[in-house]
Design a protein around this motif. Structure first.
Motif, PDB file in Angstrom:
ATOM      1  N   PRO A   1       0.929  -1.164  -0.054  1.00 40.81           N
ATOM      2  CA  PRO A   1      -0.083  -0.024  -0.030  1.00 40.81           C
ATOM      3  C   PRO A   1       1.062   1.178  -0.010  1.00 40.81           C
ATOM      4  CG  PRO A   1      -0.074  -1.008   2.241  1.00 40.81           C
ATOM      5  CD  PRO A   1       0.744  -2.057   1.426  1.00 40.81           C
ATOM      6  N   ILE A   2       0.371   2.179  -0.825  1.00 37.82           N
ATOM      7  CA  ILE A   2       0.879   3.578  -0.721  1.00 37.82           C
ATOM      8  C   ILE A   2       0.987   4.382   0.909  1.00 37.82           C
ATOM      9  CG2 ILE A   2       1.026   5.884  -1.371  1.00 37.82           C
ATOM     10  CD1 ILE A   2       0.252   4.845  -4.150  1.00 37.82           C
ATOM     11  N   ILE A   3       2.271   4.530   1.426  1.00 36.96           N
ATOM     12  CA  ILE A   3       2.092   5.316   2.724  1.00 36.96           C
ATOM     13  C   ILE A   3       1.464   6.689   2.663  1.00 36.96           C
ATOM     14  CG2 ILE A   3       3.293   6.015   4.807  1.00 36.96           C
ATOM     15  CD1 ILE A   3       4.909   3.573   4.442  1.00 36.96           C
ATOM     16  N   SER A   4       0.286   6.999   3.116  1.00 39.81           N
ATOM     17  CA  SER A   4      -0.154   8.313   3.034  1.00 39.81           C
ATOM     18  C   SER A   4       0.042   9.025   4.555  1.00 39.81           C
ATOM     19  CB  SER A   4      -1.709   8.350   2.699  1.00 39.81           C
ATOM     20  OG  SER A   4      -2.511   7.648   3.509  1.00 39.81           O
ATOM     21  N   PRO A   5       0.227  10.359   4.396  1.00 40.08           N
ATOM     22  CA  PRO A   5       0.061  11.500   3.557  1.00 40.08           C
ATOM     23  C   PRO A   5       1.209  11.672   2.541  1.00 40.08           C
ATOM     24  CG  PRO A   5       0.271  12.603   5.627  1.00 40.08           C
ATOM     25  CD  PRO A   5       0.288  11.117   5.985  1.00 40.08           C
ATOM     26  N   TYR A   6       2.151  10.716   2.597  1.00 42.89           N
ATOM     27  CA  TYR A   6       3.522  11.416   2.022  1.00 42.89           C
ATOM     28  C   TYR A   6       3.524  10.718   0.750  1.00 42.89           C
ATOM     29  CZ  TYR A   6       4.245  12.218   7.127  1.00 42.89           C
ATOM     30  OH  TYR A   6       4.179  12.424   8.311  1.00 42.89           O
ATOM     31  N   GLY A   7       2.648   9.966   0.334  1.00 41.48           N
ATOM     32  CA  GLY A   7       2.710   9.475  -0.948  1.00 41.48           C
ATOM     33  C   GLY A   7       3.793   8.412  -1.282  1.00 41.48           C
ATOM     34  N   LEU A   8       4.313   7.604  -0.315  1.00 35.91           N
ATOM     35  CA  LEU A   8       5.573   6.877  -0.499  1.00 35.91           C
ATOM     36  C   LEU A   8       4.849   5.435  -1.206  1.00 35.91           C
ATOM     37  CD1 LEU A   8       7.396   6.786   2.761  1.00 35.91           C
ATOM     38  CD2 LEU A   8       8.077   7.715   0.786  1.00 35.91           C
ATOM     39  N   ASP A   9       5.299   5.480  -2.571  1.00 37.08           N
ATOM     40  CA  ASP A   9       5.092   4.330  -3.408  1.00 37.08           C
ATOM     41  C   ASP A   9       6.124   2.978  -3.075  1.00 37.08           C
ATOM     42  OD1 ASP A   9       7.726   4.814  -4.439  1.00 37.08           O
ATOM     43  OD2 ASP A   9       6.526   5.398  -6.405  1.00 37.08           O
ATOM     44  N   GLU A  10       5.966   1.858  -3.542  1.00 33.99           N
ATOM     45  CA  GLU A  10       6.498   0.607  -3.016  1.00 33.99           C
ATOM     46  C   GLU A  10       8.309   0.982  -3.131  1.00 33.99           C
ATOM     47  OE1 GLU A  10       6.847  -4.305  -3.859  1.00 33.99           O
ATOM     48  OE2 GLU A  10       4.890  -3.004  -4.114  1.00 33.99           O
ATOM     49  N   ALA A  11       8.449   1.510  -4.232  1.00 35.90           N
ATOM     50  CA  ALA A  11       9.772   1.844  -4.806  1.00 35.90           C
ATOM     51  C   ALA A  11      10.499   2.787  -3.364  1.00 35.90           C
ATOM     52  CB  ALA A  11      10.111   2.449  -6.186  1.00 35.90           C
ATOM     53  N   ALA A  12       9.870   3.552  -3.286  1.00 33.94           N
ATOM     54  CA  ALA A  12      10.491   4.540  -2.362  1.00 33.94           C
ATOM     55  C   ALA A  12      10.503   4.075  -0.758  1.00 33.94           C
ATOM     56  CB  ALA A  12       9.387   5.909  -2.110  1.00 33.94           C
ATOM     57  N   GLN A  13       9.407   3.144  -0.413  1.00 29.54           N
ATOM     58  CA  GLN A  13       9.511   2.441   0.720  1.00 29.54           C
ATOM     59  C   GLN A  13      10.506   1.508   1.003  1.00 29.54           C
ATOM     60  OE1 GLN A  13       5.491   0.623   1.875  1.00 29.54           O
ATOM     61  NE2 GLN A  13       4.676   1.866   0.253  1.00 29.54           N
ATOM     62  N   ARG A  14      11.000   0.769  -0.221  1.00 30.32           N
ATOM     63  CA  ARG A  14      12.179  -0.262  -0.409  1.00 30.32           C
ATOM     64  C   ARG A  14      13.307   0.420   0.071  1.00 30.32           C
ATOM     65  NH1 ARG A  14      11.680  -5.028  -2.907  1.00 30.32           N
ATOM     66  NH2 ARG A  14       9.399  -5.790  -3.549  1.00 30.32           N
ATOM     67  N   CYS A  15      13.675   1.786  -0.591  1.00 29.97           N
ATOM     68  CA  CYS A  15      14.786   2.414  -0.428  1.00 29.97           C
ATOM     69  C   CYS A  15      14.712   2.938   1.167  1.00 29.97           C
ATOM     70  CB  CYS A  15      14.803   3.870  -1.238  1.00 29.97           C
ATOM     71  SG  CYS A  15      14.899   3.383  -2.950  1.00 29.97           S
ATOM     72  N   LEU A  16      13.794   3.418   1.613  1.00 27.80           N
ATOM     73  CA  LEU A  16      13.634   4.205   3.034  1.00 27.80           C
ATOM     74  C   LEU A  16      13.930   2.758   3.996  1.00 27.80           C
ATOM     75  CD1 LEU A  16      13.260   6.437   5.043  1.00 27.80           C
ATOM     76  CD2 LEU A  16      10.814   5.971   4.428  1.00 27.80           C
ATOM     77  N   TYR A  17      13.152   1.628   4.009  1.00 18.61           N
ATOM     78  CA  TYR A  17      13.447   0.591   4.786  1.00 18.61           C
ATOM     79  C   TYR A  17      14.760  -0.071   4.786  1.00 18.61           C
ATOM     80  CZ  TYR A  17       8.410   0.537   4.838  1.00 18.61           C
ATOM     81  OH  TYR A  17       7.056   0.941   4.985  1.00 18.61           O
ATOM     82  N   SER A  18      15.432  -0.063   3.289  1.00 23.34           N
ATOM     83  CA  SER A  18      16.852  -0.374   3.024  1.00 23.34           C
ATOM     84  C   SER A  18      17.881   0.512   4.130  1.00 23.34           C
ATOM     85  CB  SER A  18      17.205  -0.554   1.751  1.00 23.34           C
ATOM     86  OG  SER A  18      18.463  -0.969   1.742  1.00 23.34           O
ATOM     87  N   ALA A  19      17.673   1.671   3.836  1.00 29.10           N
ATOM     88  CA  ALA A  19      18.516   2.654   4.376  1.00 29.10           C
ATOM     89  C   ALA A  19      18.289   2.477   6.068  1.00 29.10           C
ATOM     90  CB  ALA A  19      18.210   4.112   3.982  1.00 29.10           C
ATOM     91  N   ILE A  20      17.182   2.421   6.771  1.00 33.05           N
ATOM     92  CA  ILE A  20      17.210   2.246   8.050  1.00 33.05           C
ATOM     93  C   ILE A  20      17.632   0.937   8.495  1.00 33.05           C
ATOM     94  CG2 ILE A  20      15.350   2.060   9.780  1.00 33.05           C
ATOM     95  CD1 ILE A  20      13.632   4.026   8.415  1.00 33.05           C
ATOM     96  N   SER A  21      17.218  -0.294   7.753  1.00 31.03           N
ATOM     97  CA  SER A  21      17.834  -1.353   8.178  1.00 31.03           C
ATOM     98  C   SER A  21      19.422  -1.325   8.355  1.00 31.03           C
ATOM     99  CB  SER A  21      17.333  -2.558   7.310  1.00 31.03           C
ATOM    100  OG  SER A  21      15.851  -2.666   7.398  1.00 31.03           O
ATOM    101  N   GLU A  22      20.013  -0.929   7.162  1.00 32.87           N
ATOM    102  CA  GLU A  22      21.231  -0.800   7.277  1.00 32.87           C
ATOM    103  C   GLU A  22      22.006  -0.282   8.469  1.00 32.87           C
ATOM    104  OE1 GLU A  22      22.284   0.809   3.467  1.00 32.87           O
ATOM    105  OE2 GLU A  22      21.755  -0.934   2.224  1.00 32.87           O
ATOM    106  N   GLN A  23      21.454   1.030   8.863  1.00 30.20           N
ATOM    107  CA  GLN A  23      21.965   1.480   9.886  1.00 30.20           C
ATOM    108  C   GLN A  23      21.646   0.694  11.509  1.00 30.20           C
ATOM    109  OE1 GLN A  23      20.996   5.910  10.588  1.00 30.20           O
ATOM    110  NE2 GLN A  23      20.642   6.101   8.654  1.00 30.20           N
ATOM    111  N   ILE A  24      20.735   0.217  11.404  1.00 26.63           N
ATOM    112  CA  ILE A  24      20.359  -0.791  12.559  1.00 26.63           C
ATOM    113  C   ILE A  24      21.594  -1.986  12.704  1.00 26.63           C
ATOM    114  CG2 ILE A  24      18.925  -2.373  13.696  1.00 26.63           C
ATOM    115  CD1 ILE A  24      16.599  -0.628  12.538  1.00 26.63           C
ATOM    116  N   GLN A  25      21.778  -2.543  11.417  1.00 26.79           N
ATOM    117  CA  GLN A  25      22.548  -3.960  11.185  1.00 26.79           C
ATOM    118  C   GLN A  25      23.910  -3.092  11.478  1.00 26.79           C
ATOM    119  OE1 GLN A  25      22.511  -5.447   7.272  1.00 26.79           O
ATOM    120  NE2 GLN A  25      24.093  -7.032   7.613  1.00 26.79           N
ATOM    121  N   THR A  26      24.344  -1.908  11.178  1.00 25.62           N
ATOM    122  CA  THR A  26      25.891  -1.611  11.474  1.00 25.62           C
ATOM    123  C   THR A  26      25.962  -1.395  13.047  1.00 25.62           C
ATOM    124  OG1 THR A  26      26.122  -0.364   9.404  1.00 25.62           O
ATOM    125  CG2 THR A  26      27.308   0.200  11.110  1.00 25.62           C
ATOM    126  N   ALA A  27      25.013  -0.988  13.499  1.00 28.24           N
ATOM    127  CA  ALA A  27      24.877  -0.609  15.167  1.00 28.24           C
ATOM    128  C   ALA A  27      25.023  -2.086  15.826  1.00 28.24           C
ATOM    129  CB  ALA A  27      23.809   0.063  15.524  1.00 28.24           C
TER     130      ALA A  27
END
Length: 239
Positions: free
Chosen positions: A200-226
């Protein structure tokens, strides 16, 4: 390295509507024994954590379901994706200011190996929460010896083993600038192509699936590094 009192100070922020989200590596005998260290209010029901638990292990029948539900466990079906029904329950806990405990690796690992690539469920909760949670990375060493997966050939021991050296390493809190990271993800995703799963698109920011993948990946990488940094610190403590 922060002491247990640091965890308590993070939990105290509940009064200011920040939701602590603890993330831990999974070794087989973790929650709730993990919270038995000195100085932690393990008997305070108000501060008790909610935790994501494997449905195929903790919710096999009515009695187990009743027991683990009383223990504030949320059933998660492995392989059902980050938008499965009970992830909304976990999100509601965060939105209500509760403390949530997750295992972002997604499976038991007792090998002495680097933290594997994290699943995106934890990152999705961080992004979708009304107020961005404080994230506490926690790694422990030694619990894999308390309940080893291969004590017998491919079997665990019938009871936990005693007199084992266990270390619990609590890292510095991670606080994510979600608005900035969201804009970066939207910008990067415009030039990416991926296989869509119908998120699903995350509203109200209009995050489509591609943007969500980029965002989730960036957050997960920071957590994994820690978490990997904590794992290496734990190895030195056990020497």
């Amino acid at each position: 390295m922060p002491k247990p009192s640091f965890v308590l100070s993070a939990l105290d922020r509940l009064a200011y509507h920040f939701s602590p989200l603890a993330i831990t590596c999974l070794r087989g005998l973790d929650d709730p024994l993990l919270w038995g260290f000195k100085g932690f209010p393990s008997l305070d029901a108000k501060l008790a954590r909610w935790v994501l638990a494997a449905e195929d292990i903790c919710f096999k029948n009515f009695l187990l379901t009743y027991f683990f539900r009383l223990g504030k466990c949320i059933p998660i079906t492995r392989g059902a994706g980050i938008y499965q029904e009970h992830m909304n329950e976990a999100l509601e806990c965060l939105n209500n200011g509760a403390w949530l405990h997750t295992f972002p690796e997604g499976k038991v690992s007792q090998e002495d190996a680097p933290i594997r690539r994290l699943k995106w469920g934890t990152a999705s909760l961080i992004v979708r929460a009304h107020v961005t949670p404080i994230v506490l990375p926690i790694v422990h060493c030694g619990l894999e010896e308390v309940m080893p997966e291969k004590f017998f050939p491919d079997r665990r021991p019938p009871f936990p083993l005693c007199n084992k050296n266990i270390k619990i390493i609590i890292g510095e809190p991670l606080e994510f600038d979600i608005p900035r990271m969201r804009q970066t993800a939207i910008s990067i995703s415009r030039d990416l192509s991926c296989t869509y799963r119908g998120w699903p698109i995350i509203s109200p920011y209009g995050l489509d699936e591609a943007a969500q993948r980029c965002l989730y990946s960036a957050i997960s990488e920071q957590i994994q590094t820690a978490m990997e940094g904590l794992r290496n610190a734990g190895k030195s403590f056990l020497k």
